[in-house]
Structures are given as structure tokens and as C-alpha cells.
Motif scaffolding. Structure first.
Motif, PDB file in Angstrom:
ATOM      1  N   ALA A   1       0.830  -1.207   0.000  1.00 58.62           N
ATOM      2  CA  ALA A   1       0.000   0.000   0.000  1.00 58.62           C
ATOM      3  C   ALA A   1       0.861   1.252   0.000  1.00 58.62           C
ATOM      4  CB  ALA A   1      -0.944  -0.008   1.206  1.00 58.62           C
ATOM      5  N   LEU A   2       1.974   1.207   0.725  1.00 60.00           N
ATOM      6  CA  LEU A   2       2.897   2.346   0.737  1.00 60.00           C
ATOM      7  C   LEU A   2       3.523   2.545  -0.637  1.00 60.00           C
ATOM      8  CD1 LEU A   2       4.601   1.663   4.186  1.00 60.00           C
ATOM      9  CD2 LEU A   2       2.964   3.495   3.674  1.00 60.00           C
ATOM     10  N   CYS A   3       3.904   1.445  -1.285  1.00 59.57           N
ATOM     11  CA  CYS A   3       4.504   1.524  -2.627  1.00 59.57           C
ATOM     12  C   CYS A   3       3.518   2.091  -3.647  1.00 59.57           C
ATOM     13  CB  CYS A   3       4.972   0.141  -3.079  1.00 59.57           C
ATOM     14  SG  CYS A   3       6.455  -0.449  -2.238  1.00 59.57           S
ATOM     15  N   GLU A   4       2.256   1.806  -3.444  1.00 58.89           N
ATOM     16  CA  GLU A   4       1.209   2.318  -4.341  1.00 58.89           C
ATOM     17  C   GLU A   4       0.804   3.748  -3.981  1.00 58.89           C
ATOM     18  OE1 GLU A   4      -1.833  -0.599  -3.786  1.00 58.89           O
ATOM     19  OE2 GLU A   4      -0.678  -2.159  -4.808  1.00 58.89           O
ATOM     20  N   HIS A   5       1.359   4.265  -2.877  1.00 60.98           N
ATOM     21  CA  HIS A   5       1.039   5.610  -2.372  1.00 60.98           C
ATOM     22  C   HIS A   5      -0.466   5.763  -2.170  1.00 60.98           C
ATOM     23  CE1 HIS A   5       5.210   6.676  -2.837  1.00 60.98           C
ATOM     24  NE2 HIS A   5       5.174   6.186  -4.064  1.00 60.98           N
ATOM     25  N   GLU A   6      -1.047   4.720  -1.570  1.00 61.38           N
ATOM     26  CA  GLU A   6      -2.479   4.676  -1.276  1.00 61.38           C
ATOM     27  C   GLU A   6      -2.699   4.867   0.229  1.00 61.38           C
ATOM     28  OE1 GLU A   6      -5.138   4.407  -3.106  1.00 61.38           O
ATOM     29  OE2 GLU A   6      -4.259   3.990  -5.067  1.00 61.38           O
ATOM     30  N   PRO A   7      -2.961   6.097   0.673  1.00 66.61           N
ATOM     31  CA  PRO A   7      -3.082   6.345   2.109  1.00 66.61           C
ATOM     32  C   PRO A   7      -4.187   5.552   2.801  1.00 66.61           C
ATOM     33  CG  PRO A   7      -3.545   8.339   0.853  1.00 66.61           C
ATOM     34  CD  PRO A   7      -3.100   7.310  -0.118  1.00 66.61           C
ATOM     35  N   GLU A   8      -5.345   5.421   2.172  1.00 64.11           N
ATOM     36  CA  GLU A   8      -6.438   4.688   2.818  1.00 64.11           C
ATOM     37  C   GLU A   8      -6.113   3.205   2.941  1.00 64.11           C
ATOM     38  OE1 GLU A   8      -9.068   5.836   4.518  1.00 64.11           O
ATOM     39  OE2 GLU A   8      -8.105   7.756   4.106  1.00 64.11           O
ATOM     40  N   HIS A   9      -5.498   2.644   1.921  1.00 62.86           N
ATOM     41  CA  HIS A   9      -5.101   1.235   1.990  1.00 62.86           C
ATOM     42  C   HIS A   9      -4.049   1.032   3.079  1.00 62.86           C
ATOM     43  CE1 HIS A   9      -6.394   0.475  -2.456  1.00 62.86           C
ATOM     44  NE2 HIS A   9      -7.421   0.690  -1.650  1.00 62.86           N
ATOM     45  N   ALA A  10      -3.073   1.941   3.130  1.00 62.99           N
ATOM     46  CA  ALA A  10      -2.023   1.832   4.149  1.00 62.99           C
ATOM     47  C   ALA A  10      -2.616   1.955   5.548  1.00 62.99           C
ATOM     48  CB  ALA A  10      -0.953   2.906   3.925  1.00 62.99           C
ATOM     49  N   ARG A  11      -3.547   2.899   5.726  1.00 64.01           N
ATOM     50  CA  ARG A  11      -4.203   3.091   7.028  1.00 64.01           C
ATOM     51  C   ARG A  11      -4.943   1.812   7.439  1.00 64.01           C
ATOM     52  NH1 ARG A  11      -7.120   7.436   6.027  1.00 64.01           N
ATOM     53  NH2 ARG A  11      -5.818   8.889   7.195  1.00 64.01           N
ATOM     54  N   LEU A  12      -5.717   1.258   6.537  1.00 63.68           N
ATOM     55  CA  LEU A  12      -6.504   0.063   6.856  1.00 63.68           C
ATOM     56  C   LEU A  12      -5.619  -1.153   7.108  1.00 63.68           C
ATOM     57  CD1 LEU A  12      -9.469   0.491   4.367  1.00 63.68           C
ATOM     58  CD2 LEU A  12      -9.547   0.639   6.869  1.00 63.68           C
ATOM     59  N   ARG A  13      -4.612  -1.333   6.286  1.00 61.30           N
ATOM     60  CA  ARG A  13      -3.721  -2.486   6.482  1.00 61.30           C
ATOM     61  C   ARG A  13      -2.986  -2.393   7.820  1.00 61.30           C
ATOM     62  NH1 ARG A  13      -3.035  -6.137   2.508  1.00 61.30           N
ATOM     63  NH2 ARG A  13      -3.859  -5.632   0.452  1.00 61.30           N
ATOM     64  N   MET A  14      -2.541  -1.187   8.183  1.00 56.10           N
ATOM     65  CA  MET A  14      -1.862  -1.020   9.470  1.00 56.10           C
ATOM     66  C   MET A  14      -2.850  -1.251  10.613  1.00 56.10           C
ATOM     67  SD  MET A  14       1.018  -0.435  11.012  1.00 56.10           S
ATOM     68  CE  MET A  14       2.150   0.528  10.007  1.00 56.10           C
ATOM     69  N   ALA A  15      -4.038  -0.730  10.489  1.00 57.78           N
ATOM     70  CA  ALA A  15      -5.044  -0.890  11.548  1.00 57.78           C
ATOM     71  C   ALA A  15      -5.370  -2.362  11.765  1.00 57.78           C
ATOM     72  CB  ALA A  15      -6.311  -0.105  11.210  1.00 57.78           C
ATOM     73  N   ILE A  16      -5.565  -3.105  10.690  1.00 54.20           N
ATOM     74  CA  ILE A  16      -5.878  -4.537  10.816  1.00 54.20           C
ATOM     75  C   ILE A  16      -4.703  -5.282  11.435  1.00 54.20           C
ATOM     76  CG2 ILE A  16      -6.289  -6.647   9.484  1.00 54.20           C
ATOM     77  CD1 ILE A  16      -7.974  -4.813   7.561  1.00 54.20           C
ATOM     78  N   HIS A  17      -3.508  -4.962  10.975  1.00 54.67           N
ATOM     79  CA  HIS A  17      -2.304  -5.607  11.525  1.00 54.67           C
ATOM     80  C   HIS A  17      -2.214  -5.395  13.033  1.00 54.67           C
ATOM     81  CE1 HIS A  17       1.851  -6.502  12.383  1.00 54.67           C
ATOM     82  NE2 HIS A  17       2.167  -5.234  12.507  1.00 54.67           N
ATOM     83  N   LEU A  18      -2.351  -4.164  13.466  1.00 53.70           N
ATOM     84  CA  LEU A  18      -2.201  -3.869  14.892  1.00 53.70           C
ATOM     85  C   LEU A  18      -3.412  -4.311  15.706  1.00 53.70           C
ATOM     86  CD1 LEU A  18      -0.347  -0.461  14.642  1.00 53.70           C
ATOM     87  CD2 LEU A  18       0.605  -2.715  15.163  1.00 53.70           C
ATOM     88  N   LEU A  19      -4.569  -4.415  15.068  1.00 51.15           N
ATOM     89  CA  LEU A  19      -5.736  -4.959  15.758  1.00 51.15           C
ATOM     90  C   LEU A  19      -5.522  -6.435  16.089  1.00 51.15           C
ATOM     91  CD1 LEU A  19      -8.580  -4.484  16.854  1.00 51.15           C
ATOM     92  CD2 LEU A  19      -9.444  -5.076  14.569  1.00 51.15           C
ATOM     93  N   ASN A  20      -4.875  -7.162  15.201  1.00 55.05           N
ATOM     94  CA  ASN A  20      -4.566  -8.570  15.485  1.00 55.05           C
ATOM     95  C   ASN A  20      -3.707  -8.701  16.745  1.00 55.05           C
ATOM     96  OD1 ASN A  20      -5.962  -9.550  13.260  1.00 55.05           O
ATOM     97  ND2 ASN A  20      -4.179  -9.366  11.927  1.00 55.05           N
ATOM     98  N   VAL A  21      -2.716  -7.848  16.878  1.00 58.08           N
ATOM     99  CA  VAL A  21      -1.854  -7.864  18.071  1.00 58.08           C
ATOM    100  C   VAL A  21      -2.672  -7.473  19.300  1.00 58.08           C
ATOM    101  CG1 VAL A  21       0.203  -6.880  19.161  1.00 58.08           C
ATOM    102  CG2 VAL A  21       0.184  -7.304  16.686  1.00 58.08           C
ATOM    103  N   GLU A  22      -3.473  -6.438  19.159  1.00 57.24           N
ATOM    104  CA  GLU A  22      -4.306  -5.962  20.266  1.00 57.24           C
ATOM    105  C   GLU A  22      -5.265  -7.051  20.757  1.00 57.24           C
ATOM    106  OE1 GLU A  22      -7.712  -2.533  20.754  1.00 57.24           O
ATOM    107  OE2 GLU A  22      -6.134  -2.232  19.260  1.00 57.24           O
ATOM    108  N   GLU A  23      -5.905  -7.734  19.837  1.00 57.67           N
ATOM    109  CA  GLU A  23      -6.832  -8.801  20.222  1.00 57.67           C
ATOM    110  C   GLU A  23      -6.113  -9.923  20.959  1.00 57.67           C
ATOM    111  OE1 GLU A  23      -8.706  -9.717  16.483  1.00 57.67           O
ATOM    112  OE2 GLU A  23     -10.326  -8.279  16.856  1.00 57.67           O
TER     113      GLU A  23
END
Length: 191
Positions: free
Chosen positions: A156-178
Motif C-alpha cells: 500500500a505504501l509503494c502504491e502511495h495509497e493512504p487509505e489502503h495503508a491506514r486500513l492495512r496497518m489498523a488490521i495488523h495492529l488490531l490482530n496484536v491488540e486482540e
């Protein structure tokens, strides 16, 4: 107030000469917050991870607009550096893998273009490492899932897609949080 700012390293008093500002960089100004995070109870690790998720999701979105080819190559190099550990070609070293995880997130935070956000992300990321290490050790497949998440964030960062990067990071860190919320006593007592 002056004494507190001197203790924080923001002001310096020189006897007979006056009081001077030494630094206004975010890492100095946020040092008291880092101290409070250090004092947190292990029972609050999930709360810290929740805050980390919110901040790093925004950091990733911002970084998606700012990361240049060198930054992206550096992030990819960090991920590539631990492939052998994840495939079993190299004997597992959790310290090395966790350090790569920290470096990947630091690169993104630095590229957010916001030094205050970078300092907060670094403070929270390094202080939740114990629970993240426990997840890596105890949750089979967590490291592979994390690497897959990191690769998705990088894409997502390589594609310079801020919404995709935001969502992918949120899901990643939500997995750790859960995981942290599901295993509070394990995280606190077994490391």
C-alpha cells in the motif's frame, strides 16, 4: 514551572546569565509521556496497544504520501532480512525478528513527516515489545501472519495509497491488540 522544564531538558538555567531554551524537538518534549508509559501496569498493555493502533494507522496513511524510493527500499530490506527466520532456514532468534519489526514501524513513522507522531509511535512501539514477543513465541503462525501484514502495508505504501495503508496497518495492529486482550495473564507473567 522553570524547574520542571529544566528537568525535562527543555530549558537550561545558567547562574548569573539567565534561562535558555535548549531544545524543542518532539522527542525531548514527549519524554515525560515516555516515562509514564514506562510506569504502566502490565494490565494496561492492551490499552497502550489500542493507542498504538490509532497512531500508527494515521502514520501509515501519511507516510503513503511521502515515502520515496529509498524509504520504500529500506522498509523492504528490513522485511527481507528476517525471511530466513520465518522459513526455518535460519534458527529462530526472536530478538532479531522483533528488532526488524520495530525498525519497519520506525521507518513508516519517520516518513509520516510528523516528528511528534514519530516520537509517540516510537515510545509506544518499543514499550509493547514484551507482549508482541510473547505473541510471536506462543501463537504459532503469528510471525508469518505479521510478515504477511507487513508486506501488505508495504504494498500500500509503494502504491502511495493512504487509505489502503491506514486500513492495512489498523488490521495488523488490531490482530496484536486482540491477542493481548485475549491473553492478559500470559503476556504479564510468562516473559
Amino acid at each position: 514551572g522553570v524547574r520542571a522544564l529544566c528537568i525535562m531538558g527543555v530549558l537550561e538555567t545558567r547562574q548569573g546569565d539567565g534561562t535558555y531554551v535548549t531544545a524543542l524537538d518532539p522527542s525531548t518534549l514527549l519524554a515525560p509521556m515516555e516515562f509514564l508509559v514506562d510506569l504502566h501496569s502490565p494490565a494496561n498493555t492492551g490499552h497502550l496497544q489500542s493507542v498504538r493502533r490509532i497512531l500508527e494507522s494515521e502514520s501509515a496513511a501519511s507516510a503513503a504520501l511521502r515515502m520515496g524510493p529509498d524509504d520504500l527500499a529500506m522498509a523492504e530490506k528490513v522485511l527481507d532480512s528476517i525471511e530466513g527466520y520465518l522459513t526455518g532456514e535460519t534458527p529462530m532468534d526472536y530478538d532479531v525478528v522483533m528488532e526488524a519489526d520495530i525498525q519497519f514501524h520506525k521507518i513508516i513513522a519517520r516518513c509520516s513527516g510528523n516528528p511528534a507522531l514519530e516520537a509517540l509511535v516510537e515510545a509506544l512501539g518499543s514499550r509493547t515489545i514484551r507482549s508482541r514477543t510473547w505473541r510471536a513465541i506462543s501463537d504459532k503462525g503469528a510471525l508469518l501472519d505479521t510478515q504477511r501484514d507487513h508486506r501488505g502495508i508495504l504494498a500500500a505504501l509503494c502504491e502511495h495509497e493512504p487509505e489502503h495503508a491506514r486500513l492495512r496497518m489498523a488490521i495488523h495492529l488490531l490482530n496484536v491488540e486482540e491477542f493481548i486482550y485475549a491473553h492478559p495473564t500470559d503476556v504479564m507473567s510468562d516473559l
